[in-house]
Design a protein around this motif. Structure first.
Motif, short mmCIF file in Angstrom:
data_model
loop_
_atom_site.label_atom_id
_atom_site.label_comp_id
_atom_site.label_asym_id
_atom_site.label_seq_id
_atom_site.Cartn_x
_atom_site.Cartn_y
_atom_site.Cartn_z
N ASP A 156 -19.97 88.72 -34.75
CA ASP A 156 -21.15 87.83 -34.76
C ASP A 156 -22.03 88.06 -33.53
O ASP A 156 -23.27 88.06 -33.63
N LEU B 140 -23.96 91.33 -34.14
CA LEU B 140 -24.97 91.20 -35.20
C LEU B 140 -26.14 90.35 -34.74
O LEU B 140 -27.32 90.65 -35.01
N LYS B 141 -25.83 89.28 -34.02
CA LYS B 141 -26.88 88.38 -33.50
C LYS B 141 -27.78 89.14 -32.52
O LYS B 141 -29.01 89.03 -32.57
N THR C 177 -28.28 92.44 -32.32
CA THR C 177 -29.11 93.47 -32.97
C THR C 177 -30.31 92.83 -33.68
O THR C 177 -31.42 93.36 -33.63
N GLN C 178 -30.07 91.67 -34.30
CA GLN C 178 -31.18 90.97 -34.97
C GLN C 178 -32.24 90.54 -33.97
O GLN C 178 -33.44 90.76 -34.16
N LYS C 179 -31.77 89.95 -32.89
CA LYS C 179 -32.68 89.42 -31.86
C LYS C 179 -33.52 90.55 -31.24
O LYS C 179 -34.70 90.37 -30.94
N GLY D 171 -34.26 93.42 -32.67
CA GLY D 171 -34.99 94.23 -33.65
C GLY D 171 -34.39 95.59 -33.91
O GLY D 171 -35.09 96.55 -34.26
N ALA E 279 -32.52 98.13 -36.16
CA ALA E 279 -32.29 98.26 -37.60
C ALA E 279 -30.84 98.69 -37.86
O ALA E 279 -30.37 99.66 -37.27
N VAL E 280 -30.13 97.94 -38.71
CA VAL E 280 -28.76 98.31 -39.08
C VAL E 280 -28.80 98.72 -40.55
O VAL E 280 -29.00 97.89 -41.44
#
Length: 405
Positions: A119, A122-123, A125-127, A129, A131-132
């Motif tokens: 988590d 993933l959090k 990488t989202q924050k 930007g 790309a996964v």
């Protein structure tokens, strides 16, 4: 041709994610993508440490930490002075994950769940930007002018910098060989020994503090040994399998070990102690109670293997029986016939030759703007959080190098 990214990281595991997050944290302008061939990312993180994720180890001194790496000891000394276990703890704290130290030095998230680490990544990488992209299996890699061209079954990418964090992926190793990189052929590390022997057949679950040696080699290991249904496991055996990965592979996993069940007690001292027991406990039965730090069941089994019958009294022991018992205690011989994978934590010894990597930057010495992180290189460690620490350290150094170019 997709040119939306500055950097592509191949491999959606621990090393890939950690590297990506650190790169963008240090240089938010960079556009980074992680390509993962599977449908899910961070699978090895999920199952590691029995689903708890053994993040690192509470060994905070770089010169001590390197001693846990059968391959990579010399090369990691510099990197560990840049980013060591203490830095790992601090990094995860900054990302709202608190770690705890267990009695054996292994470190886990306080939550006791690997999902916490997943988590966290993933959090982040989202924050940031990042790309996964899953289901992106790399088919080929080309050098095109000063750029890298990566072809997957769905898409072609063109980027300035390429990072490979693909772990023990033979296909990627093959691609690298076409670029002139030498790959040390992979062999298993961290495995348990298959042993069929009457002395241990009825003793699964019994543990002892031992010294184990492999016959006709210099391999030796001290620590806890665990008797299992299929033979022997525990830190002493796993250490031996890591340090002896190549030697034991060459022996086709058929070899002889010597076990000193009394840690590293000297044979002469043990014989002397047994003679004293013969005087002190003359009327007592030998097999009834272990006079050493061994479980009664193991003691009884070794007594029996020495040719001493069930109710024999200490006073009745012959000289030969005493010698046999001494030998069983300090120099038991066992035939190993094959190996078993240790849990799901399959680790390989092998990968890109360490001479071809600049450990100040984790960049290939043969190709500019090609970098490596994690187990793709010929570095591996014993069990206890050390393989992850190598991934974190490499990712951090790599991210620093890229941020400064």
């Amino acid at each position: 041709m997709n040119q939306n990214f500055d950097i592509i990281i191949v491999g959606g595991g621990a090393a890939g994610f950690f590297t990506a997050i650190n790169i963008v944290e240090k240089n938010p302008k960079l556009k980074v993508a992680i390509l993962e061939r599977g449908t899910e990312v961070l699978n090895k993180v999920r199952i590691s440490g029995g689903g708890r994720c053994n993040v690192t180890h509470a060994c905070f001194e770089p010169n001590e930490l390197v001693k846990f790496y059968p391959r990579g000891e010399k090369e990691l000394r510099g990197p560990f002075h840049q980013f060591c276990s203490g830095d790992t703890i601090e990094w995860f704290e900054k990302h709202d994950v608190e770690l705890k130290i267990e009695a054996d030095g292994r470190m886990f998230p306080v939550s006791n769940s690997s999902q916490t680490i997943i988590d966290c990544f993933l959090k982040a990488t989202q924050k940031l930007g990042i790309a996964v992209l899953t289901g992106e299996s790399v088919q080929s890699i080309f050098k095109k002018d000063n750029l890298w061209k990566i072809e997957t079954q769905n898409e072609n990418y063109l980027v300035e910098k390429l990072i490979l964090a693909t772990g023990s992926n033979p296909k990627v190793w093959e691609m690298l060989q076409t670029f002139g990189h030498a790959v040390v052929s992979p062999v298993p590390s961290l495995f348990t020994f298959n042993i069929k022997d009457a002395r241990i057949k009825e003793l699964p679950g019994v543990a002892a503090q031992v010294t184990v040696k492999v016959k006709d080699t210099k391999l030796t290991s001290t620590g806890p040994l665990l008797i299992t249904h299929w033979g022997m496991s525990g830190p002493a055996i796993l250490k031996l399998s890591a340090w002896g990965a190549r030697i034991l592979f060459d022996k086709n996993y058929q070899f002889t070990i010597f076990v000193n069940w009394l840690n590293d007690a000297d044979t002469a001292d043990v014989e002397k102690k047994l003679k004293e027991l013969k005087q002190e406990h003359a009327k007592k039965s030998v097999s009834k109670k272990s006079p050493f730090q061994l479980t009664n069941r193991l003691w009884e089994s070794l007594v029996l293997a020495s040719g001493i019958e069930g109710e024999t009294k200490w006073a009745d022991l012959s000289k030969i029986q005493l010698q046999n018992l001494t030998n069983q205690l300090t120099n038991s011989t066992f035939q190993v016939n094959g190996k078993s994978t240790f849990k799901e934590e399959f680790v390989t010894a092998g990968g890109i030759d360490l001479k071809e990597i600049n450990f100040k930057t984790m960049e290939s010495k043969l190709h500019e703007n090609l970098y490596f992180a994690g187990e793709i290189v010929n570095i591996d460690a014993i069990t206890g959080g050390f393989n992850f620490q190598n991934a974190w350290t490499g990712g951090f150094i790599l991210a620093n190098a890229i941020a400064n170019t």
